[in-house]
Design a protein around this motif. Structure first.
Motif, PDB file in Angstrom:
ATOM      1  N   ARG A  76       0.871  -1.172   0.000  1.00  0.00           N
ATOM      2  CA  ARG A  76       0.000   0.000   0.000  1.00  0.00           C
ATOM      3  C   ARG A  76       0.908   1.222   0.000  1.00  0.00           C
ATOM      4  O   ARG A  76       1.798   1.332   0.847  1.00  0.00           O
ATOM      5  CB  ARG A  76      -0.896   0.002   1.237  1.00  0.00           C
ATOM      6  N   THR A 160      -7.258   2.929  -3.075  1.00  0.00           N
ATOM      7  CA  THR A 160      -7.898   2.590  -1.802  1.00  0.00           C
ATOM      8  C   THR A 160      -8.176   3.807  -0.932  1.00  0.00           C
ATOM      9  O   THR A 160      -8.877   3.703   0.073  1.00  0.00           O
ATOM     10  CB  THR A 160      -7.027   1.585  -1.016  1.00  0.00           C
ATOM     11  N   ASP A 161      -7.636   4.966  -1.318  1.00  0.00           N
ATOM     12  CA  ASP A 161      -7.934   6.187  -0.570  1.00  0.00           C
ATOM     13  C   ASP A 161      -7.450   7.389  -1.376  1.00  0.00           C
ATOM     14  O   ASP A 161      -6.545   7.268  -2.211  1.00  0.00           O
ATOM     15  CB  ASP A 161      -7.248   6.174   0.802  1.00  0.00           C
ATOM     16  N   THR A 171      -3.230   0.283  -3.594  1.00  0.00           N
ATOM     17  CA  THR A 171      -2.824  -1.028  -3.084  1.00  0.00           C
ATOM     18  C   THR A 171      -2.609  -1.960  -4.268  1.00  0.00           C
ATOM     19  O   THR A 171      -3.450  -2.032  -5.167  1.00  0.00           O
ATOM     20  CB  THR A 171      -3.891  -1.610  -2.142  1.00  0.00           C
TER      21      THR A 171
END
Length: 240
Positions: A76, A160-161, A171
């Protein structure tokens, strides 16, 4: 007669959650000292600027390290847009600046081009050897050189963000030999942006993951309580 190695004949794996700022060799030495083990090694270097899973083999487990070389990995990482550096991380010298801030939708649309077997050129600041010398040493000395691209496999990649317009978290699940910094560099290039890796965490190496990892503080506490064996995974873990 050969000189006997100091330390105890302790065998097993430690799935260390390596902290930021510590090199892989330094981490192995710390774990070896804690267990007073006579032999130790690791399965996959993790840069000081990265945290996360570093599998450390003690004793007989060092004989199974080779089985981990082909293991899948998961990472990540966060790309910070706006500035690119020569090392593609936050410690490098600035080499580019841009006002372009790719949207989450643009990043998601670009990622599929980097999934599957792709050609990837390692970053200049890497441990790849060039005529017997490490690339990062040549780069630091200002020597001009070229690194050849090579085939690597990225099994999946997803956003993922995205905490703000300057950052995006991705990720990935990969095969061996993938450089996260190279992926970040190439993704920024594909999006017409400048960027570098501002955070990196390894989540998995084969059967070793953050779910069964331990910290150095936790291991130290176990040793002080004469319960060091509780921090060990079986030698056969690498064969799972």
């Amino acid at each position: 007669m050969g000189r006997r190695k100091s330390g105890q004949a302790i065998s097993g794996w430690v799935c260390l959650d390596k902290p930021l700022g510590m090199g892989s060799t330094q981490a192995v030495s710390a774990v070896r000292r804690l267990f007073d083990a006579n032999k130790a090694g690791h399965a996959g270097t993790l840069d000081p600027l990265a945290s996360g899973v570093l599998p450390i083999a003690l004793g007989e487990a060092t004989k199974t390290v080779a089985f981990m070389m082909e293991a899948r990995k998961a990472y990540r990482f966060t790309i910070e847009w706006g500035v690119s550096t020569d090392s593609v991380d936050k410690e490098g010298a600035e080499i580019g600046r841009s006002d372009v801030r790719p949207s989450v939708e643009q990043v998601r649309a670009a990622l599929p081009a980097f999934v599957g077997e792709i050609q990837q050129t390692p970053p200049r600041f890497s441990a790849i050897k060039v005529d017997g010398q490490r690339a990062y040493d040549l780069a630091r000395d200002g020597v001009e050189f070229e690194l050849a691209s090579r085939p690597v496999t990225i099994h999946s990649a997803e956003v993922t963000d995205a905490p703000d317009v300057d950052h995006v978290e991705i990720t990935i699940h990969t095969g061996k030999g993938v450089y996260v910094r190279s992926l970040a560099r190439d993704l920024a290039l594909a999006l017409g942006a400048e960027g570098h890796v501002s955070a990196l965490r390894r989540l998995r190496v084969g059967p070793f993951s953050t779910e069964n990892s331990v910290t150095l503080d936790f291991l130290t506490d176990l040793v002080h309580r004469s319960a060091a064996s509780e921090g060990l995974l079986p030698v056969a873990t690498a064969l799972d």
